[in-house]
Enzyme design. Structure first.
Site, mmCIF file in Angstrom:
data_model
loop_
_atom_site.group_PDB
_atom_site.id
_atom_site.type_symbol
_atom_site.label_atom_id
_atom_site.label_comp_id
_atom_site.label_asym_id
_atom_site.label_seq_id
_atom_site.Cartn_x
_atom_site.Cartn_y
_atom_site.Cartn_z
ATOM 1 N N SER A 223 -54.429 -16.288 -0.223
ATOM 2 C CA SER A 223 -52.839 -16.599 -0.373
ATOM 3 C C SER A 223 -52.335 -15.618 -1.312
ATOM 4 O O SER A 223 -53.242 -14.805 -2.289
ATOM 5 C CB SER A 223 -52.794 -17.861 -0.947
ATOM 6 O OG SER A 223 -51.311 -18.122 -1.375
ATOM 7 N N TYR B 124 -54.877 -23.909 -7.407
ATOM 8 C CA TYR B 124 -54.776 -23.466 -5.978
ATOM 9 C C TYR B 124 -54.858 -21.861 -6.068
ATOM 10 O O TYR B 124 -55.531 -21.446 -5.459
ATOM 11 C CB TYR B 124 -53.199 -23.828 -5.403
ATOM 12 C CG TYR B 124 -52.948 -23.194 -4.173
ATOM 13 C CD1 TYR B 124 -53.565 -23.738 -2.939
ATOM 14 C CD2 TYR B 124 -52.460 -22.143 -4.038
ATOM 15 C CE1 TYR B 124 -53.501 -23.345 -1.853
ATOM 16 C CE2 TYR B 124 -52.158 -21.330 -2.798
ATOM 17 C CZ TYR B 124 -52.707 -21.998 -1.647
ATOM 18 O OH TYR B 124 -52.454 -21.365 -0.405
#
Length: 253
Positions: free
Chosen positions: A136, A149
Site C-alpha cells: 500500500s 495497517y
C-alpha cells in the site's frame, strides 16, 4: 509478464481490487482461482465462472488445504497474488486497540507469508512463475489513524525485497503491487474524492504488469507521491496533513 495465458490464484479476491484484477486476468485469457473466507461470496463467484477455494490466511491448516485443492485442480498454477488484507482504525491511546493490532498483523503480514510459503516449493519446482505481493502507499507514507495497517504493509514490502533476493535464479519472479487509495464502492468515492476509480486503477495496473521484464514495483501514477515522499522531501509535510484525519477516531472529535 504475459498476462494472457496464466493460471492465477488470488486469495482475498471476493471483492474490491482483488475481484477486479481477477476479472481483468480472466478477460486477458488467463485462468483465475479466487480464494476467500465467505461461502456465499465464493458461490456467487463460482456462478460467474470462476474457480473458487475456501481459504482463511490466518489459519495455517486452511492455507494448506487451499494449496492442496488448488494444485490438485490446477497443477499448472504459475501466479500467486497475495490480496488478503484488513484495514482497521486504531486509537493508540486506548489499550483496547491491541486486538485490532493482532488481527491486522496476522492477516496482512503473517497471512501473506503463509500463502507465499505454501506455494513457493511448487513454483520453484516449475522453474518459472510469479509471486505478486500487495502492499500500500500507506506502507511508505503512514496514515496515522491506521498505524498497524501501515506497519504491516511496510513489513510486506521489506519481506518482498528479501524474497526476491532469495528466489533470484530460480525462475520465480517477485513483484509488489502498491495501491494508493482506491474507491471500490460508491460510498468510498463520496467519502474520499481523491481516491482513484477502481476501473482506472485496474487498467493502469494491468498495463504495468504487461511490461517485460515485470517491474519490481507496480506503481500507478496516483501512488508516486506516497512511494517517493522521503526522496522528494515531502514526507514530513504529508504526514502532518494526514494526521488531521485523527479526528475521525472515536473520542478525538
Amino acid at each position: 509478464m504475459d498476462i494472457n495465458n496464466r493460471t492465477v490464484f488470488i486469495p482475498g479476491a471476493t471483492s474490491g481490487i482483488g475481484l477486479e484484477l481477477a476479472r481483468r486476468f480472466t478477460a486477458a485469457g488467463s485462468t483465475v482461482i479466487v480464494g476467500g473466507r465467505r461461502a456465499e461470496q465464493l458461490e456467487r463467484l463460482a456462478a460467474e465462472g470462476f474457480a473458487t477455494v475456501a481459504i482463511d490466511v490466518t489459519d495455517p491448516e486452511s492455507v494448506a488445504r487451499a494449496r492442496d485443492s488448488v494444485l490438485q485442480s490446477h497443477p499448472d498454477l504459475d501466479t500467486i497474488v497475495t490480496m488478503s488484507g484488513v484495514m482497521l482504525l486504531e486509537d493508540l491511546r486506548d489499550p483496547a486497540h491491541f486486538a485490532d493490532t493482532e488481527r491486522t498483523i496476522d492477516t496482512n503480514l503473517l497471512g501473506t507469508i503463509r500463502v507465499i510459503d505454501a506455494f513457493t516449493a511448487h513454483l520453484i519446482a516449475r522453474g518459472a512463475g510469479t509471486i505478486i505481493t500487495v502492499t500500500s502507499g500507506i506502507g511508505f507514507l503512514p496514515f496515522p489513524p491506521m498505524p498497524t495497517y501501515a506497519a504491516s504493509k511496510a513489513g510486506v514490502h521489506a519481506y518482498t525485497e528479501a524474497l526476491r533476493a532469495q528466489l533470484d535464479g530460480t525462475g520465480v519472479e517477485v513483484a509488489e503491487l502498491v495501491p494508493p487509495a482506491v474507491a471500490t464502492t460508491p460510498e468510498q468515492a463520496r467519502s474520499n474524492p481523491r481516491a482513484l476509480a477502481l476501473d482506472a486503477f485496474a487498467t493502469e495496473v494491468m498495463e504495468l504488469l504487461r511490461t517485460d521484464p515485470t517491474p519490481h514495483e507496480i506503481l500507478v501514477e496516483g501512488v508516486q507521491m506516497h512511494r517517493w515522499a522521503e526522496r522528494d522531501g515531502t514526507y514530513a509535510e504529508l504526514v502532518a496533513q494526514r494526521s488531521q484525519a485523527l479526528a475521525m477516531l472515536p473520542g478525538r472529535q
